[in-house]
Design a protein around this motif. Structure first.
Motif, PDB file in Angstrom:
ATOM      1  N   LEU A   1     -27.076  33.580 -43.501  1.00  0.00           N
ATOM      2  CA  LEU A   1     -28.007  33.910 -44.156  1.00  0.00           C
ATOM      3  C   LEU A   1     -28.007  32.799 -45.443  1.00  0.00           C
ATOM      4  O   LEU A   1     -29.127  32.068 -45.952  1.00  0.00           O
ATOM      5  CB  LEU A   1     -27.930  35.173 -45.007  1.00  0.00           C
ATOM      6  CG  LEU A   1     -28.356  36.559 -44.352  1.00  0.00           C
ATOM      7  CD1 LEU A   1     -27.907  37.508 -45.006  1.00  0.00           C
ATOM      8  CD2 LEU A   1     -29.695  36.423 -43.808  1.00  0.00           C
TER       9      LEU A   1
ATOM     10  N   VAL B   1     -29.302  37.193 -36.546  1.00  0.00           N
ATOM     11  CA  VAL B   1     -29.642  36.681 -37.819  1.00  0.00           C
ATOM     12  C   VAL B   1     -29.774  34.952 -37.915  1.00  0.00           C
ATOM     13  O   VAL B   1     -30.700  34.429 -38.545  1.00  0.00           O
ATOM     14  CB  VAL B   1     -28.483  37.016 -39.129  1.00  0.00           C
ATOM     15  CG1 VAL B   1     -28.721  36.254 -40.069  1.00  0.00           C
ATOM     16  CG2 VAL B   1     -28.432  38.409 -38.968  1.00  0.00           C
TER      17      VAL B   1
ATOM     18  N   ALA C   1     -36.379  41.649 -42.081  1.00  0.00           N
ATOM     19  CA  ALA C   1     -35.110  41.981 -42.481  1.00  0.00           C
ATOM     20  C   ALA C   1     -34.679  43.347 -42.600  1.00  0.00           C
ATOM     21  O   ALA C   1     -33.487  43.750 -42.287  1.00  0.00           O
ATOM     22  CB  ALA C   1     -34.890  41.204 -43.915  1.00  0.00           C
TER      23      ALA C   1
ATOM     24  N   ARG D   1     -24.739  38.498 -36.029  1.00  0.00           N
ATOM     25  CA  ARG D   1     -24.846  37.293 -36.577  1.00  0.00           C
ATOM     26  C   ARG D   1     -25.676  36.214 -35.689  1.00  0.00           C
ATOM     27  O   ARG D   1     -26.367  35.410 -36.473  1.00  0.00           O
ATOM     28  CB  ARG D   1     -23.185  36.709 -36.522  1.00  0.00           C
ATOM     29  CG  ARG D   1     -23.143  35.182 -36.891  1.00  0.00           C
ATOM     30  CD  ARG D   1     -21.908  34.753 -37.023  1.00  0.00           C
ATOM     31  NE  ARG D   1     -21.645  33.400 -37.479  1.00  0.00           N
ATOM     32  CZ  ARG D   1     -20.609  32.966 -38.008  1.00  0.00           C
ATOM     33  NH1 ARG D   1     -19.589  33.710 -38.295  1.00  0.00           N
ATOM     34  NH2 ARG D   1     -20.556  31.570 -38.275  1.00  0.00           N
TER      35      ARG D   1
ATOM     36  N   LEU E   1     -30.413  44.603 -42.216  1.00  0.00           N
ATOM     37  CA  LEU E   1     -29.846  43.573 -43.155  1.00  0.00           C
ATOM     38  C   LEU E   1     -29.751  44.392 -44.653  1.00  0.00           C
ATOM     39  O   LEU E   1     -28.763  43.772 -45.407  1.00  0.00           O
ATOM     40  CB  LEU E   1     -30.485  42.341 -43.206  1.00  0.00           C
ATOM     41  CG  LEU E   1     -30.641  41.593 -42.116  1.00  0.00           C
ATOM     42  CD1 LEU E   1     -31.299  40.163 -42.319  1.00  0.00           C
ATOM     43  CD2 LEU E   1     -29.230  41.311 -41.499  1.00  0.00           C
TER      44      LEU E   1
ATOM     45  N   ILE F   1     -21.838  37.406 -41.610  1.00  0.00           N
ATOM     46  CA  ILE F   1     -23.640  37.315 -41.684  1.00  0.00           C
ATOM     47  C   ILE F   1     -24.186  36.855 -42.570  1.00  0.00           C
ATOM     48  O   ILE F   1     -25.093  35.825 -42.510  1.00  0.00           O
ATOM     49  CB  ILE F   1     -23.952  39.082 -41.668  1.00  0.00           C
ATOM     50  CG1 ILE F   1     -23.626  39.825 -40.218  1.00  0.00           C
ATOM     51  CG2 ILE F   1     -25.640  38.966 -41.817  1.00  0.00           C
ATOM     52  CD1 ILE F   1     -23.908  41.056 -40.380  1.00  0.00           C
TER      53      ILE F   1
END
Length: 390
Positions: free
Chosen positions: A76, A16, A45, A13, A50, A72
């Motif tokens: 995003l 990201v 990505a 996380r 992902l 996650i």
């Protein structure tokens, strides 16, 4: 219920979060201008894994549970919604059917390539006459020996331009209504399969929605997903599974808008003081914060229930309904707080405002969610109050 993310998921996380802030958001304006996601962003990505969030580790994915995925997805959601939709549609409705309902041969054929993003997934249900009324499909599949022959069309299919693998719903026995629908795995390069025009949309730039056409398209029996007649049930399961994820993406977008709105309200001065000291503005921010926190708890509760294998048909519909409605209200307040600058395309608030609108329509309209919730309430009430032995 424990919504704490495992250390390894929290680590993903954070990665990201940094990716979104440092690499995706800075090119958001380019995505808007060109209606394309920069290849380097997509490749990054893929490298981060992902595209394999929903796919078990044994097939090359990360095998993240729903609570972890929502953590996650929330990060995003804090950037360009078109980019988020590319990943969300792939890891949600684009792949979950094969993960949950595919046989071992199908999983080994498709999931490893989908986990790396080499093959993108899409879900093909909607037709010109079958949107909210999913049982009114006009795409037919007729079995001929060891193959099915598909004829028909779909429209508004997310990821269609970029996808390689489609989960397609078609009628195999029109006399059985919903029980006459079957799901198939269809590959993009199959003879008789054509991807039509890319729709020009109000928002979600970079996320491509297209028409699909099937003309005597032959699909091997081994590409049937489940048994004949299970397609409608499969579709409901696929959509329900993805609704917590969509709510998490909406949650992230809402949090982004609140953060931007608080920051702007503290910096913007009118009548000799920051506008955050104006009660009208402070009340809007407070309402945004309350609804976002409520959505957060609803989202992670449904995610936790999903991970426990519980029936979440009603709760998934609730969080999809509430999440999309909250996103639209929060986006509207964010524009109002920012005033004229919130209406200018150069700044991100306007983009989120446009992107929010589709969330009340796709993956089941708000009206359909209310129907689902109502049907479940009737079912639960009838069960509780049935005479003993009935």
């Amino acid at each position: 219920m424990d919504f704490t993310l495992p250390e390894e998921i929290e680590s993903i996380r954070q990665i990201v979060k940094e990716f979104v802030e440092n690499e995706v958001e800075p090119v958001a304006h380019l995505i808007e201008e060109k209606n394309e996601i920069p290849p380097k962003i997509v490749e990054k990505a893929k490298e981060m894994g992902l595209f394999g969030l929903s796919i078990p580790e044994e097939y090359g994915g990360l095998g993240v549970g729903m609570v972890g995925k929502c953590g996650i997805y929330e990060e995003l959601g804090k950037t360009h919604n078109g980019f988020t939709t590319l990943i969300g549609a792939h890891t949600g409705i684009g792949s979950v059917g094969i993960v949950e309902m595919g046989n071992e041969e199908q999983k080994r054929r498709y999931l490893p390539k989908m986990a790396t993003g080499q093959w993108i997934g899409a879900f093909a249900l909607t037709e010109p006459s079958a949107g909210s009324n999913a049982t009114n499909l006009k795409t037919f599949a007729v079995r001929k020996g060891d193959r099915y022959v598909l004829n028909g069309s779909k429209h508004y299919i997310t990821n269609a331009k970029d996808a390689h693998v489609f989960t397609v719903m078609a009628v195999t026995d029109p006399s059985k209504g919903p029980k006459g629908i079957t799901s198939f795995i269809v590959e993009k390069d199959s003879p008789g399969f054509t991807v039509g025009k890319t729709e020009k949309k109000m928002g979600l730039k970079g996320s491509h929605s297209c028409e699909l056409f099937f003309e005597d398209l032959e699909v091997p029996v081994e590409n049937r997903l489940g048994e004949e007649g299970e397609g409608y049930v499969n579709a409901l399961k696929i959509l329900a599974n993805g609704r917590a994820g969509l709510a998490a993406r909406n949650l992230g977008s809402c949090q982004y808008l609140l953060d931007k709105s608080v920051q702007y309200a503290m910096e913007r001065e009118q009548f000799g003081k920051p506008i955050i000291e104006q009660q009208a503005v402070l009340h809007m921010l407070s309402d945004m914060a309350v609804e976002i926190e409520t959505l957060r708890w609803m989202t992670y509760r449904v995610a936790w229930m999903t991970d426990q294998g519980m029936n979440v048909i009603k709760e998934a519909a609730m969080v999809k309904l509430y999440g999309s409605e909250v996103y639209n209200r929060v986006a509207d307040k964010a524009v109002q707080i920012h005033g004229g600058i919130g209406y200018i395309a150069e700044y991100p608030i306007e983009r989120f405002y446009r992107d929010a609108r589709i969330t009340r329509i796709y993956e089941g309209t708000s009206e359909i969610q209310r129907n689902v919730i109502g049907a479940q309430l009737i079912k639960e009430y009838s069960h509780k109050h049935s005479p003993v032995g009935v």
